[in-house]
Enzyme design. Structure first.
Site, PDB file in Angstrom:
ATOM      1  N   TYR A   1       0.858  -1.182   0.000  1.00  0.00           N
ATOM      2  CA  TYR A   1       0.000   0.000   0.000  1.00  0.00           C
ATOM      3  C   TYR A   1       0.895   1.233   0.000  1.00  0.00           C
ATOM      4  O   TYR A   1       1.626   1.470   0.959  1.00  0.00           O
ATOM      5  CB  TYR A   1      -0.913  -0.040   1.236  1.00  0.00           C
ATOM      6  CG  TYR A   1      -1.825   1.146   1.442  1.00  0.00           C
ATOM      7  CD1 TYR A   1      -2.163   2.016   0.411  1.00  0.00           C
ATOM      8  CD2 TYR A   1      -2.374   1.390   2.693  1.00  0.00           C
ATOM      9  CE1 TYR A   1      -3.004   3.089   0.621  1.00  0.00           C
ATOM     10  CE2 TYR A   1      -3.230   2.460   2.912  1.00  0.00           C
ATOM     11  CZ  TYR A   1      -3.535   3.306   1.877  1.00  0.00           C
ATOM     12  OH  TYR A   1      -4.370   4.371   2.096  1.00  0.00           O
TER      13      TYR A   1
ATOM     14  N   LYS B   1      -1.575  -1.416  -3.999  1.00  0.00           N
ATOM     15  CA  LYS B   1      -2.550  -0.331  -4.013  1.00  0.00           C
ATOM     16  C   LYS B   1      -1.783   0.982  -4.129  1.00  0.00           C
ATOM     17  O   LYS B   1      -0.981   1.324  -3.257  1.00  0.00           O
ATOM     18  CB  LYS B   1      -3.396  -0.348  -2.737  1.00  0.00           C
ATOM     19  CG  LYS B   1      -4.353   0.836  -2.618  1.00  0.00           C
ATOM     20  CD  LYS B   1      -5.024   0.855  -1.250  1.00  0.00           C
ATOM     21  CE  LYS B   1      -5.868   2.107  -1.059  1.00  0.00           C
ATOM     22  NZ  LYS B   1      -6.405   2.214   0.323  1.00  0.00           N
TER      23      LYS B   1
END
Length: 290
Positions: A135, A164
């Site tokens: 992330y 992400k």
């Protein structure tokens, strides 16, 4: 594990005295996300106020989320920790309770080198066999991972299977695709970038928007997959005012205020965060009448 579609981020409800997570309300909010067609649930991200929870509270929210979802869709548990040791503790707990994957973001006080970031992920991956989503969100973590570093970790750390990307820079997604020869699935984490990211080949959209926009995010994803770009644009622009507002206002306070407007009282954000003021509530109420 190949994730596609809408990966939804639930809030963490608090009891009225703001003393503890309200697991009953958490269950209700999770059921709503499932009703809205979300393809995976990702508790304990920024929207879920993970940074403001004790480890005990974090464990309760993680376990209850897995129990409520009950294998209907994958559950991706968010982990954001300053220390490698505590990140490992959380990763082990996620594996123990039957999570399907973990989403990991390093948080920095001292600026981390690429080698230190690599070591952080490598140590976590060596502890659990769960798939790991990198992330990248420097706005909240203070750590900005380059596409080169992300792809290097994907190639050299077996558990890392997805990323992400939340910087809002579409060029980063293009770069990840190019450097990995299209092998590393990337997911959009910037709400206002959803249309471009999905058109650019993002495997999914990681978002808190289904809490308020219900089935519209899934509709956007479905339209793009069907190559109905005009309808997709129309669908996206219906959502954009809300997407921009909730990001600018801070996700915990705006999502919680929106849920209250829709009839689900989930408490206020944990201090030092504050609840939405009356002006913001009025604006949100108007925006949600789409």
């Amino acid at each position: 594990m190949k994730l596609t579609g809408i990966i939804a981020y639930p809030i963490t409800p608090f009891t009225t005295d703001n003393n503890q997570p309200d697991l009953e309300k958490l269950g209700q909010s999770l059921e709503l996300l499932l009703q809205h067609g979300c393809d995976a649930i990702a508790p304990l991200g920024s929207t879920g106020e993970s940074a403001y929870l004790s480890f005990s509270e974090w464990k309760k929210v993680a376990q209850h989320s897995v129990q409520v979802v009950a294998n209907r869709v994958p559950v991706i548990i968010g982990i954001s920790e300053l220390t490698t040791e505590q990140a490992i503790n959380k990763a082990r707990f996620a594996a123990q309770i039957g999570a399907d994957a973990i989403m990991v973001i390093p948080v920095s006080y001292w600026k981390l080198t690429d080698d230190e970031i690599f070591g952080y992920y490598e140590a976590i991956a060596a502890t659990v066999s769960l798939p790991i989503m990198i992330y990248n969100n420097p706005a909240t973590s203070g750590v900005d991972m380059s596409p080169e570093l992300i792809v290097k970790m994907f190639k050299e750390i077996p558990n890392i299977t997805m990323v992400k990307e939340s910087t809002g820079d579409i060029q980063r997604m293009h770069k990840i695709h190019q450097l990995s020869a299209g092998e590393l699935p990337f997911y959009n984490g910037s709400n206002p970038l959803a249309l471009e990211a999905l058109c650019a080949g993002a495997s999914g959209w990681c978002t808190a928007a289904p809490n308020l926009l219900e089935t519209l995010p899934k509709e956007l994803y479905t339209l793009i997959k069907a190559n109905d770009l005009q309808s997709a644009k129309d669908c996206f622009y219906r959502q954009l005012p809300v997407l921009s507002f909730i990001v600018a206002g801070g996700l915990p306070k705006t999502i919680k205020a929106g849920l209250a407007l829709k009839g689900l009282q989930v408490g206020e954000p944990r201090k030092p965060l504050t609840a939405a003021n009356e002006k913001d509530k009025a604006t949100l109420a108007k925006l949600l009448s789409i």
